[in-house]
Write a protein that holds these residues in place. Sequence first.
Motif, PDB file in Angstrom:
ATOM      1  N   GLU A 182       4.248   0.459  16.533  1.00 25.30           N
ATOM      2  CA  GLU A 182       5.199   1.095  15.630  1.00 25.30           C
ATOM      3  C   GLU A 182       5.532   0.118  14.509  1.00 25.30           C
ATOM      4  N   VAL A 218       5.844   4.318  11.245  1.00 25.74           N
ATOM      5  CA  VAL A 218       4.528   4.921  11.469  1.00 25.74           C
ATOM      6  C   VAL A 218       3.824   4.153  12.581  1.00 25.74           C
ATOM      7  N   ASP A 254      10.018  10.862   3.434  1.00 26.52           N
ATOM      8  CA  ASP A 254       9.699  11.732   4.568  1.00 26.52           C
ATOM      9  C   ASP A 254       8.913  12.935   4.059  1.00 26.52           C
ATOM     10  N   GLY A 256       7.614  15.628   6.300  1.00 25.94           N
ATOM     11  CA  GLY A 256       7.356  16.386   7.516  1.00 25.94           C
ATOM     12  C   GLY A 256       6.822  15.499   8.617  1.00 25.94           C
ATOM     13  N   ARG A 257       5.629  15.799   9.089  1.00 22.85           N
ATOM     14  CA  ARG A 257       5.043  14.967  10.150  1.00 22.85           C
ATOM     15  C   ARG A 257       4.389  13.716   9.588  1.00 22.85           C
ATOM     16  N   TRP A 258       4.482  13.546   8.274  1.00 22.87           N
ATOM     17  CA  TRP A 258       3.914  12.380   7.602  1.00 22.87           C
ATOM     18  C   TRP A 258       5.017  11.510   6.998  1.00 22.87           C
ATOM     19  N   ARG A 329      -0.596   9.198   2.998  1.00 26.21           N
ATOM     20  CA  ARG A 329       0.236   9.819   4.026  1.00 26.21           C
ATOM     21  C   ARG A 329      -0.225   9.328   5.381  1.00 26.21           C
ATOM     22  N   PRO A 331       0.713   9.283   9.672  1.00 24.06           N
ATOM     23  CA  PRO A 331       1.462  10.005  10.711  1.00 24.06           C
ATOM     24  C   PRO A 331       2.718   9.250  11.100  1.00 24.06           C
ATOM     25  N   ARG A 332       3.832   9.941  11.111  1.00 25.34           N
ATOM     26  CA  ARG A 332       5.086   9.294  11.479  1.00 25.34           C
ATOM     27  C   ARG A 332       5.214   9.223  12.990  1.00 25.34           C
TER      28      ARG A 332
END
Length: 333
Positions: A182, A218, A254, A256-258, A329, A331-332
């Motif tokens: 992370e 991320v 931010d 979304g999922r990215w 972008r 992935p978060r």
Amino acid sequence: MPLPPLVLALLDALEEPALLIARQRTEAANRAARALLGAGLVDQDVRFAIRQPQALDAILSGREGRFEVRGIGGIERSFEVVLTSLDTGLLLVRLVDRSARQAAEKAQVDFVANASHELRTPLATVLGYSETLSEEGELPEPLRRRFGEQIHAQATRMMTIIRDLMSLSRIEADRFSAPIAEVRLDALVREAVVAAGPLAESRSCRIELALADEPATVRGDLAQLRQLLDNLLGNAVRYGCRGEGGRVLVSVADAGRWISLIVRDWGEGVSARHLPRLTERFYRVDAARSRDGGGTGLGLAIVAQIVERHRGLLDIRSREGEGTEVEIRLPRV
């Protein structure tokens, strides 16, 4: 006589395009063959499906064998044609796509040629100046110093190219293993901006930050993401800051999922015809300007490989006279 359903099912199970031929007539074609050669192949003369002369001659002769040809399904596509005679009197024709392999081989040859060319130029300079320094006789101190500076600069350039090539090799070796650590991308961006400070100051360039209020975490490889940021900021400062008052904007948001990372400059920009090739190794829009700025032509290639390893997305938008925007972008968590 209709072919048994099991035969048709086995034919469809083949990944590569495959046909069954009997006396110049196409008795069956699997889904891959119909997608490549057209839907109306079955119960037609094989010459409607295969028009490549070498492949057609071999099929019409009914002889077994395998060979590579170009011109099936597209002028640039390369296939290995595999012909197998079956006990039923049918000829099984399989078309194994070799285009990707040939493209990879060509890319490897081009890469070696480009790398050799990039190293040859500074090496020739080092050899020339060092040979002069080794000759007998006195050299004026200013000239000797200038020769020494050139040798050092060109040796540094070779070391930078080798370092970038090694980075590419390491990233490609790990490309199938997604990073699991992370990483606080917003904190890493702050560190990268501080590290780029001296370069920005030397170019009279201001780096501005626009970070999200919430932590932007991320899954990533810390060292590779740091290298990605260094490359993006270095490019933006070197080629995107035009004189006094130039600026670069780095934003993290931010999506979304990215997590979206954008590096924006207001420099000369890049013509649309160059955009598809910017991530190619050693590709330069302006070779002279890139070398003067200290670039190796590998920066964006490294960025693209790092993004791919992180299962992210890379988008480069640019217009001449308006600057360049690079968005990544990731992935978060």
